[in-house]
Scaffold this motif. Structure first.
Motif, PDB file in Angstrom:
ATOM      1  N   ALA A   1      -7.562   2.889 -13.607  1.00 25.69           N
ATOM      2  CA  ALA A   1      -6.705   1.779 -13.469  1.00 25.69           C
ATOM      3  C   ALA A   1      -5.123   1.895 -12.898  1.00 25.69           C
ATOM      4  CB  ALA A   1      -7.214   1.077 -14.121  1.00 25.69           C
ATOM      5  N   CYS A   2      -5.289   2.613 -11.737  1.00 26.84           N
ATOM      6  CA  CYS A   2      -4.117   3.037 -12.117  1.00 26.84           C
ATOM      7  C   CYS A   2      -3.851   4.023 -10.113  1.00 26.84           C
ATOM      8  CB  CYS A   2      -3.351   4.393 -12.913  1.00 26.84           C
ATOM      9  SG  CYS A   2      -3.599   5.615 -12.506  1.00 26.84           S
ATOM     10  N   VAL A   3      -2.429   4.011 -10.105  1.00 28.08           N
ATOM     11  CA  VAL A   3      -2.514   5.149  -9.050  1.00 28.08           C
ATOM     12  C   VAL A   3      -2.177   6.244  -9.048  1.00 28.08           C
ATOM     13  CG1 VAL A   3      -1.521   2.705  -7.633  1.00 28.08           C
ATOM     14  CG2 VAL A   3       0.292   4.157  -8.136  1.00 28.08           C
ATOM     15  N   GLU A   4      -1.868   6.928  -7.904  1.00 30.16           N
ATOM     16  CA  GLU A   4      -2.295   8.821  -8.148  1.00 30.16           C
ATOM     17  C   GLU A   4      -0.836   8.615  -6.821  1.00 30.16           C
ATOM     18  OE1 GLU A   4      -6.407  10.715  -9.013  1.00 30.16           O
ATOM     19  OE2 GLU A   4      -5.992   9.938  -6.808  1.00 30.16           O
ATOM     20  N   ILE A   5      -0.773   9.614  -6.598  1.00 25.74           N
ATOM     21  CA  ILE A   5       0.747  10.154  -5.842  1.00 25.74           C
ATOM     22  C   ILE A   5       0.427  11.719  -5.806  1.00 25.74           C
ATOM     23  CG2 ILE A   5       2.089   8.922  -6.719  1.00 25.74           C
ATOM     24  CD1 ILE A   5       3.801  10.928  -7.920  1.00 25.74           C
ATOM     25  N   ALA A   6       0.463  12.105  -4.817  1.00 30.46           N
ATOM     26  CA  ALA A   6       0.727  13.774  -3.844  1.00 30.46           C
ATOM     27  C   ALA A   6       1.703  13.875  -2.941  1.00 30.46           C
ATOM     28  CB  ALA A   6       0.172  13.844  -3.230  1.00 30.46           C
ATOM     29  N   ASP A   7       2.892  14.529  -3.824  1.00 28.41           N
ATOM     30  CA  ASP A   7       3.526  15.380  -3.411  1.00 28.41           C
ATOM     31  C   ASP A   7       4.115  16.666  -1.723  1.00 28.41           C
ATOM     32  OD1 ASP A   7       6.646  15.905  -2.797  1.00 28.41           O
ATOM     33  OD2 ASP A   7       7.157  16.758  -4.875  1.00 28.41           O
ATOM     34  N   ARG A   8       4.054  15.620  -1.112  1.00 25.92           N
ATOM     35  CA  ARG A   8       4.568  16.869   0.848  1.00 25.92           C
ATOM     36  C   ARG A   8       5.354  16.271   0.371  1.00 25.92           C
ATOM     37  NH1 ARG A   8      -0.321  18.518   0.617  1.00 25.92           N
ATOM     38  NH2 ARG A   8      -0.019  18.963   2.507  1.00 25.92           N
ATOM     39  N   ARG A   9       6.138  17.480  -0.040  1.00 25.70           N
ATOM     40  CA  ARG A   9       8.073  17.742   0.968  1.00 25.70           C
ATOM     41  C   ARG A   9       8.413  16.925   1.048  1.00 25.70           C
ATOM     42  NH1 ARG A   9       7.017  22.783   3.735  1.00 25.70           N
ATOM     43  NH2 ARG A   9       5.419  23.685   1.904  1.00 25.70           N
ATOM     44  N   THR A  10       8.066  16.239   2.364  1.00 19.41           N
ATOM     45  CA  THR A  10       9.289  15.135   2.802  1.00 19.41           C
ATOM     46  C   THR A  10       8.552  13.110   2.384  1.00 19.41           C
ATOM     47  OG1 THR A  10       7.501  14.776   4.819  1.00 19.41           O
ATOM     48  CG2 THR A  10       9.471  17.005   4.883  1.00 19.41           C
ATOM     49  N   HIS A  11       7.762  13.538   1.799  1.00 17.75           N
ATOM     50  CA  HIS A  11       6.897  12.242   2.024  1.00 17.75           C
ATOM     51  C   HIS A  11       5.638  11.952   0.764  1.00 17.75           C
ATOM     52  CE1 HIS A  11       3.438  13.252   4.434  1.00 17.75           C
ATOM     53  NE2 HIS A  11       3.147  12.820   3.778  1.00 17.75           N
ATOM     54  N   ILE A  12       5.819  10.931   0.127  1.00 16.53           N
ATOM     55  CA  ILE A  12       4.822  10.883  -0.852  1.00 16.53           C
ATOM     56  C   ILE A  12       4.015   9.768  -0.773  1.00 16.53           C
ATOM     57  CG2 ILE A  12       4.062  10.305  -3.681  1.00 16.53           C
ATOM     58  CD1 ILE A  12       6.563  12.282  -3.675  1.00 16.53           C
ATOM     59  N   ALA A  13       2.864  10.336  -1.157  1.00 14.34           N
ATOM     60  CA  ALA A  13       1.729  10.046  -0.309  1.00 14.34           C
ATOM     61  C   ALA A  13       0.642   8.950  -2.129  1.00 14.34           C
ATOM     62  CB  ALA A  13       0.506  10.825  -0.123  1.00 14.34           C
ATOM     63  N   VAL A  14       0.759   7.823  -1.780  1.00 11.94           N
ATOM     64  CA  VAL A  14       0.000   6.682  -2.790  1.00 11.94           C
ATOM     65  C   VAL A  14      -1.118   6.340  -2.659  1.00 11.94           C
ATOM     66  CG1 VAL A  14       0.555   5.222  -4.301  1.00 11.94           C
ATOM     67  CG2 VAL A  14       2.492   5.910  -3.523  1.00 11.94           C
ATOM     68  N   ARG A  15      -2.266   5.831  -3.466  1.00 14.63           N
ATOM     69  CA  ARG A  15      -3.578   5.952  -3.301  1.00 14.63           C
ATOM     70  C   ARG A  15      -3.730   5.418  -4.480  1.00 14.63           C
ATOM     71  NH1 ARG A  15      -7.392  10.951  -2.895  1.00 14.63           N
ATOM     72  NH2 ARG A  15      -7.481  11.535  -4.888  1.00 14.63           N
ATOM     73  N   ASP A  16      -5.168   4.394  -4.698  1.00 12.04           N
ATOM     74  CA  ASP A  16      -6.171   3.546  -5.678  1.00 12.04           C
ATOM     75  C   ASP A  16      -6.736   4.364  -6.344  1.00 12.04           C
ATOM     76  OD1 ASP A  16      -6.960   2.303  -7.106  1.00 12.04           O
ATOM     77  OD2 ASP A  16      -7.399   0.841  -5.919  1.00 12.04           O
ATOM     78  N   THR A  17      -6.602   4.854  -8.004  1.00 14.94           N
ATOM     79  CA  THR A  17      -7.006   5.447  -8.369  1.00 14.94           C
ATOM     80  C   THR A  17      -9.002   5.437  -7.818  1.00 14.94           C
ATOM     81  OG1 THR A  17      -5.681   5.925  -9.730  1.00 14.94           O
ATOM     82  CG2 THR A  17      -7.608   6.778 -10.098  1.00 14.94           C
ATOM     83  N   LYS A  18      -9.401   3.587  -7.773  1.00 18.05           N
ATOM     84  CA  LYS A  18     -10.427   3.308  -7.974  1.00 18.05           C
ATOM     85  C   LYS A  18     -11.389   3.528  -6.911  1.00 18.05           C
ATOM     86  CE  LYS A  18      -9.401  -0.540  -9.960  1.00 18.05           C
ATOM     87  NZ  LYS A  18      -9.053  -1.404 -10.410  1.00 18.05           N
ATOM     88  N   ALA A  19     -10.169   3.869  -5.366  1.00 18.19           N
ATOM     89  CA  ALA A  19     -10.652   3.558  -3.985  1.00 18.19           C
ATOM     90  C   ALA A  19     -10.204   4.975  -3.253  1.00 18.19           C
ATOM     91  CB  ALA A  19     -10.255   2.329  -3.781  1.00 18.19           C
ATOM     92  N   PRO A  20     -10.055   6.454  -4.129  1.00 16.33           N
ATOM     93  CA  PRO A  20      -9.513   6.873  -3.371  1.00 16.33           C
ATOM     94  C   PRO A  20      -9.703   7.698  -1.882  1.00 16.33           C
ATOM     95  CG  PRO A  20     -11.384   8.444  -4.729  1.00 16.33           C
ATOM     96  CD  PRO A  20     -11.298   6.911  -5.385  1.00 16.33           C
ATOM     97  N   THR A  21     -10.774   7.428  -1.447  1.00 12.89           N
ATOM     98  CA  THR A  21     -11.311   7.647   0.735  1.00 12.89           C
ATOM     99  C   THR A  21     -10.750   6.661   1.279  1.00 12.89           C
ATOM    100  OG1 THR A  21     -13.109   6.579  -0.079  1.00 12.89           O
ATOM    101  CG2 THR A  21     -13.429   8.931  -0.636  1.00 12.89           C
ATOM    102  N   ARG A  22      -9.985   5.745   0.102  1.00  6.10           N
ATOM    103  CA  ARG A  22      -9.187   4.700   0.968  1.00  6.10           C
ATOM    104  C   ARG A  22      -7.423   5.169   1.758  1.00  6.10           C
ATOM    105  NH1 ARG A  22     -11.249  -1.691  -0.963  1.00  6.10           N
ATOM    106  NH2 ARG A  22     -13.394  -1.392  -0.362  1.00  6.10           N
ATOM    107  N   THR A  23      -7.286   4.798   2.956  1.00  4.11           N
ATOM    108  CA  THR A  23      -6.400   4.653   3.367  1.00  4.11           C
ATOM    109  C   THR A  23      -4.793   5.102   2.437  1.00  4.11           C
ATOM    110  OG1 THR A  23      -6.942   3.296   5.172  1.00  4.11           O
ATOM    111  CG2 THR A  23      -4.348   4.300   4.766  1.00  4.11           C
ATOM    112  N   THR A  24      -3.990   5.797   2.676  1.00  4.14           N
ATOM    113  CA  THR A  24      -3.285   5.911   1.559  1.00  4.14           C
ATOM    114  C   THR A  24      -1.706   5.399   2.459  1.00  4.14           C
ATOM    115  OG1 THR A  24      -2.650   8.303   2.609  1.00  4.14           O
ATOM    116  CG2 THR A  24      -3.439   8.272   0.553  1.00  4.14           C
ATOM    117  N   LEU A  25      -0.450   4.869   1.727  1.00  2.00           N
ATOM    118  CA  LEU A  25       0.647   4.765   1.648  1.00  2.00           C
ATOM    119  C   LEU A  25       0.960   6.206   1.840  1.00  2.00           C
ATOM    120  CD1 LEU A  25       2.221   2.233   1.896  1.00  2.00           C
ATOM    121  CD2 LEU A  25       2.255   2.230  -0.562  1.00  2.00           C
ATOM    122  N   SER A  26       1.887   6.192   2.823  1.00  2.00           N
ATOM    123  CA  SER A  26       3.193   6.834   2.510  1.00  2.00           C
ATOM    124  C   SER A  26       4.478   6.327   2.192  1.00  2.00           C
ATOM    125  CB  SER A  26       3.132   7.760   3.695  1.00  2.00           C
ATOM    126  OG  SER A  26       4.172   8.862   4.003  1.00  2.00           O
TER     127      SER A  26
END
Length: 66
Positions: free
Chosen positions: A20-45
């Protein structure tokens, strides 16, 4: 493309399965954010600088509520 092993859950995920939270991925120049419950949906950069400012603002608000 961001691979699944790059994603981290928030340390505030809570009990249970912690989905029931968000996940992040560090991609050097940006951070990607996604909904843990819907990981295949669009991410926020977000740029790394903007994300750092956001996290610092949250820490400041936590230290000085109200």
């Amino acid at each position: 493309m961001i691979t699944p092993d790059n994603w981290r859950k928030s340390s505030y995920s809570g009990g249970g399965e912690g989905n029931a939270c968000v996940e992040i991925a560090d991609r050097r120049t940006h951070i990607a954010v996604r909904d843990t419950k819907a990981p295949t949906r669009t991410t926020l950069s977000i740029t790394t600088a903007a994300f750092a400012a956001f996290v610092n603002a949250l820490k400041t608000a936590e230290d000085h509520p109200g």
